[in-house]
Design an enzyme around this catalytic site. Structure first.
Site, PDB file in Angstrom:
ATOM      1  N   ASP A 191      15.530 -30.412  19.496  1.00  0.00           N
ATOM      2  CA  ASP A 191      16.055 -30.135  18.221  1.00  0.00           C
ATOM      3  C   ASP A 191      15.324 -29.075  17.506  1.00  0.00           C
ATOM      4  OD1 ASP A 191      17.599 -30.410  15.425  1.00  0.00           O
ATOM      5  OD2 ASP A 191      18.371 -32.136  16.545  1.00  0.00           O
ATOM      6  N   HIS A 268      21.122 -26.460  16.078  1.00  0.00           N
ATOM      7  CA  HIS A 268      19.745 -27.138  16.136  1.00  0.00           C
ATOM      8  C   HIS A 268      18.785 -26.571  17.187  1.00  0.00           C
ATOM      9  CE1 HIS A 268      21.074 -30.717  13.755  1.00  0.00           C
ATOM     10  NE2 HIS A 268      22.118 -30.379  14.125  1.00  0.00           N
ATOM     11  N   GLU A 324      26.767 -29.511  14.324  1.00  0.00           N
ATOM     12  CA  GLU A 324      26.416 -28.828  13.144  1.00  0.00           C
ATOM     13  C   GLU A 324      25.699 -27.355  13.130  1.00  0.00           C
ATOM     14  OE1 GLU A 324      24.674 -32.539  10.544  1.00  0.00           O
ATOM     15  OE2 GLU A 324      23.263 -32.047  12.062  1.00  0.00           O
TER      16      GLU A 324
HETATM   17  C1  ACM Z   1      24.528 -35.723  14.162  1.00  0.00           C
HETATM   18  O1  ACM Z   1      24.423 -36.639  13.617  1.00  0.00           O
HETATM   19  N1  ACM Z   1      24.348 -34.581  13.852  1.00  0.00           N
HETATM   20  C2  ACM Z   1      25.240 -35.860  15.443  1.00  0.00           C
END
Ligand code: ACM
Length: 685
Positions: A191, A268, A324
């Protein structure tokens, strides 16, 4: 078949004084009798007809367990028999098993080693139940069990990037996952704040982004989100070598848990871009977290990494994240725009889907299946992709209706939320998800069509670690809620029972504490926001107010009368008692039946910084006799503290004497772009 067995079990439940034997997840069919099996000398002999490696592995597990057993070669001489009997047509899954315990011993049957493993797990649950507490003797209650899972994917997800959690921690949790018959460990391996496993072809990933100089994720962010060398005096972090990964995969396999690795791309990816800046749209590190999708090197990088991933992880499913991503970078990038033009795509959402499809083709060619968070649907879903539905369940229902497999993991499964009063609990993501709400979650909603149902493979509990930095804190968030995840996945909905489960979970917390797990202490649970548990009588109840601008369709509560239904909201704004206004003021007017004396008015607002829910910047309350001429009863400005990360509730009120038929409340938005206002009840007395 399962329904027939269920019916039989209900009939037996009526005709027998069934003892509530404590097993989590609760078995499909369980018929118990008075009495027990207790071997002389406290040791049972054990026989299994398993052969080869499966035999060795099961016996290894058994010898490390708490049951005193001695393996024998002669079936007739054994008290406990673990038998593969592939012929019984009632097994609906390789995980199904049967147990019959008589005064002479226990017979366990399954068609697969997984079923026998779970039969043995159930014996471990049963051992010693019905014995006086503390006698410590091995004994089994007399019972017949037939058990099979409702759903095939029962998972635990762990983020080891935001904070690092090492090998010993993971193994310790896997032990407990096996006790709860969970069978998937979803390992979130990279991440923004760190890449956590060794990739031989890209050594910079771990050489330059596995450590940072700030221990807490928030401090790391505030300090600019940079990485440091492992030799830095404040270096915090770590990673798994390929040897470590193999060790964990093997450890899990022996517990019949599949490790599903997640390589989260194209968002990410701040750590990736710090190590390999040429993969970002600007070519520079530390500017954003999105891989450039117009650069062939990105595709090469991802598939190179996946090449090493599939060599380490036998899992059929490979998770590629997809959540995201801030797609605006691709809007501005000439290389990304060139792909959009060349491929005839309409926008950056389709660009992400184009990328996902290329990765899916690569995985398919390597005999693996792609799974991703539900954002992979935004620009059209790849034909064979499996979806992990996290932004609610609707995306999952839609994907399943289109014939895609789905794992459900909405907010009820987010174990980084507080499980008790969030104003006093240890830090989490900021929300409130008590055991009750996790348990109430049904991954196969009634609204889903019969055709789509089989596509819901299961569910999982997610542990995101932005605000969880220690192992004891992580365990506190995991247990006992993971038991509810396990039961939601394994136990037929008709067999679920909150009262029974809650009693079992209380006892399980004692067991966990005795075993050295820092489980949340359910016995001292304070419960929901006090205001939410008692209705509040007031003059506006039953009157539908009018709104100058309507609440957001995303958070409509239970409709326009949510504010006047006598019910205040819980700590959880997703439960239907809160209404939300996005980038907007909340102006609401109540017209009473007649002119009435008024002496008290109040309204609560919520702040939850992580969800961009802010208190209002001021609240004005006005009254009128005719709806035309207004007088201001109160006008209270409020200074919003945008840096306060704790969930909080603020009441705005007026006390005095007035006569009115119309009451108007105006709560001003905090003014922060993208922010929300949330309120629950407009109390007029
Ligand atoms: C997430 O909670 N970003 C999958």
């Amino acid at each position: 078949m399962k329904r027939l067995i269920l019916l039989l079990s209900l009939i037996f439940a009526l005709s027998l004084q069934a003892q509530d034997l404590r097993v989590i997840p609760y078995p499909l069919y369980m018929e118990s009798q008075e009495g027990m099996y207790a071997p002389r000398g406290g040791v049972s002999t054990l026989y299994t007809n398993l052969k080869g490696k499966s035999r060795t592995e099961l016996l290894d597990f058994i010898s490390s367990s708490s049951l005193p057993l001695k393996v024998v070669k002669n079936q007739a001489k054994a008290h406990v028999r673990l038998l593969i009997d592939g012929l019984d047509p009632s097994y609906t899954s390789p995980e199904s098993y049967r147990i019959e315990i008589t005064p002479h011993g226990a017979d366990c049957y399954a068609c697969d080693e997984r079923g026998l493993f779970y039969a043995f797990q159930t014996l471990l649950w049963l051992d010693g139940q019905n014995m006086p507490a503390g006698t410590g003797e091995h004994s089994l209650p007399l019972v017949k069990i037939f058990d099979t899972p409702e759903l095939q994917w029962r998972g635990w997800h762990m983020d080891v990037s935001r904070h690092f959690f090492g090998k010993a921690f993971i193994k310790k949790q896997l032990q407990m996952m096996a006790r709860y018959k969970l069978n998937v460990f979803h390992w979130h391996l990279n991440d923004d704040p760190g890449w956590r496993f060794e990739v031989k072809k890209y050594p910079e990933l771990t050489d330059s982004t596995a450590y940072r100089a700030e221990y807490l994720w928030e401090d790391w962010g505030r300090a600019g989100g940079r990485f440091c060398a492992d030799k830095h005096p404040n270096a915090y972090g770590g990673y798994f070598t390929q040897k470590d990964v193999k060790e964990i995969v093997e450890y899990a396999r022996r517990l019949h848990i599949t490790v599903v690795p997640e390589i989260d791309v194209p968002g990410h990816s701040r750590a990736v871009l710090a190590a390999y800046p040429h993969l970002s749209c600007s070519g520079r590190a530390y500017e954003n977290s999105e891989l450039c999708l117009g650069n062939e090197d990105t595709y090469r990088f991802v598939t190179d990494v996946l090449e090493e991933v599939i060599a380490l992880f036998p899992s059929e499913y490979i998770h590629i994240g997809g959540d995201e991503a801030d797609r605006s970078h691709w809007e501005r990038c000439p290389k990304c725009q060139e792909v959009i033009r060349r491929e005839g795509l309409s926008d950056v959402k389709e660009l992400q889907s184009w990328f996902t499809l290329r990765i899916e083709d690569w995985l398919t060619a390597h005999n693996r299946k792609l799974i991703g968070w539900d954002e992979i649907m935004d620009g059209g879903l790849s034909p064979r992709a499996t979806v992990m539905s996290w932004r609610g369940i609707e995306k999952g229902i839609s994907a399943a209706s289109d014939g895609h497999d789905v794992i459900m993991t909405p907010w009820q499964c987010y174990l980084d939320n507080a499980q008790d009063d969030p104003t006093t609990e240890p830090r989490g993501v900021g929300g409130y998800v008590p055991l009750r709400l996790t348990y109430a979650f049904n991954p196969v909603p009634d609204t889903i069509s019969l055709q789509a149902r089989p596509h819901i493979l299961g569910l999982q509990g997610n542990v995101w670690t932005e605000r969880i930095s220690t192992e004891s804190h992580a365990e506190y968030m995991i247990y006992p809620r993971i038991c509810a995840i396990a039961e939601n996945g394994w136990t037929a909905p008709e067999r679920k029972d909150w009262e029974r489960f809650h009693a079992f979970a209380l006892a399980e917390v004692d067991f966990l504490h005795a075993k050295g797990y820092n489980a949340f202490n359910l016995s001292t649970e304070k419960g929901d926001r006090a205001e939410a548990t008692t209705p509040i009588a007031h003059l506006a109840v039953g009157i539908t107010p009018t709104f100058t601008s309507l609440p957001s369709p995303k958070y409509p509560g239970k409709g326009l009368s949510t504010l006047t239904d006598e019910e205040r909201g819980s700590y959880n704004y997703q439960e239907g008692q809160w209404i939300g206004f996005e980038n907007d003021d909340c102006e609401v007017t109540v017209q009473l039946d007649s002119l009435q004396p008024i002496h008290h008015i109040e309204i609560d607002f919520m702040q939850r910084a992580d969800q961009w829910i802010w208190l209002p910047s001021g609240v004005q309350i006005c009254a009128s006799e005719d709806g035309e001429h207004w007088s201001v009863l109160s006008n209270e400005p409020w200074e919003v503290d945008f840096d306060d990360p704790t969930i909080r509730f603020q009441r705005f009120s007026w006390d005095g004497e007035a006569t009115a038929r119309f009451i108007r409340l105006t709560a001003k938005s905090s003014g922060r772009q993208g922010g929300w206002l949330f309120t629950d009840e407009f109390v007029i007395q």
